[in-house]
Scaffold this motif. Structure first.
Motif, PDB file in Angstrom:
ATOM      1  N   GLY A  88       0.788  -1.219   0.000  1.00 44.83           N
ATOM      2  CA  GLY A  88       0.000   0.000   0.000  1.00 44.83           C
ATOM      3  C   GLY A  88       0.819   1.265   0.000  1.00 44.83           C
ATOM      4  N   LEU A  89       2.107   1.156  -0.305  1.00 47.73           N
ATOM      5  CA  LEU A  89       2.991   2.326  -0.282  1.00 47.73           C
ATOM      6  C   LEU A  89       3.131   2.995  -1.639  1.00 47.73           C
ATOM      7  CD1 LEU A  89       5.861   0.928   1.974  1.00 47.73           C
ATOM      8  CD2 LEU A  89       3.889   2.298   2.650  1.00 47.73           C
ATOM      9  N   LEU A  90       2.815   2.268  -2.715  1.00 43.29           N
ATOM     10  CA  LEU A  90       2.971   2.789  -4.069  1.00 43.29           C
ATOM     11  C   LEU A  90       1.653   2.586  -4.806  1.00 43.29           C
ATOM     12  CD1 LEU A  90       5.444   3.972  -5.660  1.00 43.29           C
ATOM     13  CD2 LEU A  90       5.721   1.692  -6.651  1.00 43.29           C
ATOM     14  N   PRO A  91       1.077   3.645  -5.380  1.00 45.07           N
ATOM     15  CA  PRO A  91      -0.170   3.475  -6.138  1.00 45.07           C
ATOM     16  C   PRO A  91       0.031   2.533  -7.324  1.00 45.07           C
ATOM     17  CG  PRO A  91       0.290   5.806  -5.738  1.00 45.07           C
ATOM     18  CD  PRO A  91       1.524   5.050  -5.342  1.00 45.07           C
ATOM     19  N   ALA A  92      -0.989   1.785  -7.664  1.00 44.05           N
ATOM     20  CA  ALA A  92      -0.884   0.831  -8.765  1.00 44.05           C
ATOM     21  C   ALA A  92      -0.459   1.514 -10.061  1.00 44.05           C
ATOM     22  CB  ALA A  92      -2.216   0.106  -8.950  1.00 44.05           C
ATOM     23  N   GLY A  93      -0.958   2.723 -10.278  1.00 50.70           N
ATOM     24  CA  GLY A  93      -0.622   3.427 -11.502  1.00 50.70           C
ATOM     25  C   GLY A  93       0.829   3.841 -11.600  1.00 50.70           C
ATOM     26  N   ALA A  94       1.533   3.860 -10.460  1.00 54.42           N
ATOM     27  CA  ALA A  94       2.946   4.255 -10.454  1.00 54.42           C
ATOM     28  C   ALA A  94       3.874   3.073 -10.651  1.00 54.42           C
ATOM     29  CB  ALA A  94       3.285   4.958  -9.144  1.00 54.42           C
TER      30      ALA A  94
ATOM     31  N   ARG B 101       8.950  10.361  -0.047  1.00 50.33           N
ATOM     32  CA  ARG B 101       9.692  11.048  -1.108  1.00 50.33           C
ATOM     33  C   ARG B 101      11.164  10.648  -1.118  1.00 50.33           C
ATOM     34  NH1 ARG B 101       8.964  15.275  -4.579  1.00 50.33           N
ATOM     35  NH2 ARG B 101      10.665  16.744  -4.881  1.00 50.33           N
ATOM     36  N   GLN B 102      11.716  10.370   0.058  1.00 51.07           N
ATOM     37  CA  GLN B 102      13.130   9.998   0.134  1.00 51.07           C
ATOM     38  C   GLN B 102      13.417   8.611  -0.424  1.00 51.07           C
ATOM     39  OE1 GLN B 102      15.386  11.002   3.814  1.00 51.07           O
ATOM     40  NE2 GLN B 102      13.370  11.516   4.624  1.00 51.07           N
TER      41      GLN B 102
ATOM     42  N   ASP C  89      10.445   6.868  -8.313  1.00 46.14           N
ATOM     43  CA  ASP C  89       9.602   7.762  -9.096  1.00 46.14           C
ATOM     44  C   ASP C  89      10.151   7.796 -10.517  1.00 46.14           C
ATOM     45  OD1 ASP C  89       8.807  10.460 -10.303  1.00 46.14           O
ATOM     46  OD2 ASP C  89       7.659  10.510  -8.439  1.00 46.14           O
ATOM     47  N   ALA C  90       9.252   7.786 -11.497  1.00 46.23           N
ATOM     48  CA  ALA C  90       9.684   7.771 -12.902  1.00 46.23           C
ATOM     49  C   ALA C  90      10.558   8.964 -13.253  1.00 46.23           C
ATOM     50  CB  ALA C  90       8.460   7.714 -13.812  1.00 46.23           C
ATOM     51  N   ALA C  91      10.463  10.057 -12.483  1.00 45.32           N
ATOM     52  CA  ALA C  91      11.287  11.240 -12.754  1.00 45.32           C
ATOM     53  C   ALA C  91      12.774  10.943 -12.630  1.00 45.32           C
ATOM     54  CB  ALA C  91      10.900  12.371 -11.793  1.00 45.32           C
ATOM     55  N   GLU C  92      13.124   9.857 -11.939  1.00 46.94           N
ATOM     56  CA  GLU C  92      14.536   9.505 -11.782  1.00 46.94           C
ATOM     57  C   GLU C  92      15.214   9.145 -13.098  1.00 46.94           C
ATOM     58  OE1 GLU C  92      15.308   6.728  -8.517  1.00 46.94           O
ATOM     59  OE2 GLU C  92      13.273   7.133  -7.811  1.00 46.94           O
ATOM     60  N   LEU C  93      14.442   8.838 -14.107  1.00 52.90           N
ATOM     61  CA  LEU C  93      15.018   8.428 -15.389  1.00 52.90           C
ATOM     62  C   LEU C  93      15.324   9.617 -16.288  1.00 52.90           C
ATOM     63  CD1 LEU C  93      12.803   5.295 -16.057  1.00 52.90           C
ATOM     64  CD2 LEU C  93      15.135   5.388 -15.147  1.00 52.90           C
TER      65      LEU C  93
END
Length: 326
Positions: free
Chosen positions: A11-17, A51-52, A56-60
């Motif tokens: 439950g820590l990461l939304p399915a869409g992520a 956040r830490q 996150d896809a932004a890392e790419l």
């Protein structure tokens, strides 16, 4: 938890992520300990702990100014596992594994669960370098996280360094006390006493970025290390969305002091690939510290530092105050 699917199941990461996080996992390591997972509020999309640690896809997306080796370790590596950037001190990196993998890590291209444990021969070569380099007075164990080593291995390493006449003090950098406090056993604490048995002081720098990381379990782990004689210092990274407010920094530094940890360094973010979302401009960092002056005791005041390009070392960033200024 070491995969996006593990995080989603908890439950820590939304399915869409998950698809974007899977792409991140193909390049960078992921690990969230039970202690960290318990701190995350899944109902808060801006949770500073999540956040830490959560991918996150932004890392790419690598910004033009970002570098694979932002602190330039490689040019200052005389033998594997050693970084000698300053005349009187050097790093020993006995492993590159961590209990958690921070999404802003400056060594994120190198660290991982399978990476970097020095072989016996490689460790012998690294320690031989320390033995034949008398200008080095301080040995700093980092990585990776040295407190993930077995007590036997860690104690042996510290003992061999402490036995060198020219080594005056030892330092260990770790995230373990706050991210995996259960690893701080009495046996591990006893391993730290090895240096002091030879009359050499040992400093332990605890990496923490938010006050909530100082849980009762973390405070108990830190107390165990203190009883073993370690002097505790705190180091943090200034991070957008985590601690980039005067209130958050005040809470963090006060939490450190309550745990008998002296705030030591506040780091400007190193430009590792895919970390731009965490960046706070230097002038904003100076303004935050300026706002804390007078609000917190001098004991809570860290040095705000930034790594210079090409391995030039750390420089203090201020802020500056005029005599008599309010």
């Amino acid at each position: 938890m070491k995969t996006p699917r593990d995080l989603a199941a908890a439950g820590l990461l939304p399915a869409g992520a998950v698809p974007g996080a899977e792409a991140v996992a193909a390049r960078y390591s992921i690990a969230v300990t039970p202690a960290v997972a318990a701190l995350i509020d899944p109902a808060d999309p801006a949770d500073p702990i999540a956040r830490q640690y959560l991918p996150d896809a932004a890392e790419l997306h690598t910004a033009p100014h970002e570098l694979a080796d932002p602190t330039a370790d490689a040019p200052f590596t005389p033998v594997k596992g050693v970084v000698h950037r300053y005349p009187d001190r050097a790093l020993l990196k006995p492993l590159l594994a961590c209990p958690v993998y921070c999404r802003f890590c400056f060594r994120r291209e190198a660290v991982g669960p399978d990476g970097g444990l020095l072989t016996g021969a490689e460790l012998d070569a690294a320690l031989a370098w320390f033995a034949r380099t008398p200008q080095v007075r301080e040995a700093i164990l980092t990585g990776g996280d040295p407190l993930m080593l077995s007590p036997r291995r860690l104690g042996g390493m510290l003992g061999r360094l402490a036995a060198l006449p020219h080594i005056e003090l030892l330092r260990v950098h770790s995230r373990v006390p706050v991210a995996a406090p259960d690893l701080v056993t009495e046996a591990l604490a006893a391993a730290l006493e090895t240096a002091q048995e030879r009359g050499k002081p040992l400093y332990l720098c605890v990496h923490a970025n938010h006050a909530r990381e100082f849980t009762p379990a973390a405070i108990a782990a830190l107390a165990r290390l203190q009883r073993a004689g370690a002097v505790l210092l705190g180091q943090s990274v200034l991070l957008r969305g985590v601690n980039d407010s005067a209130a958050a920094l005040e809470d963090l530094f006060r939490a450190m002091l309550r745990a008998r940890v002296k705030p030591y360094y506040l780091h400007q973010l190193d430009p590792a690939p895919g970390t731009a979302r965490f960046a706070v401009p230097v002038e904003d960092g100076r303004a935050l510290l300026r706002a804390l002056r007078g609000r917190v005791t001098g004991l809570a005041w860290p040095t705000y530092v930034q790594e210079r390009p090409a391995g030039g070392g750390k420089v203090p960033l201020g802020p500056e105050f005029s005599p008599g200024a309010g």
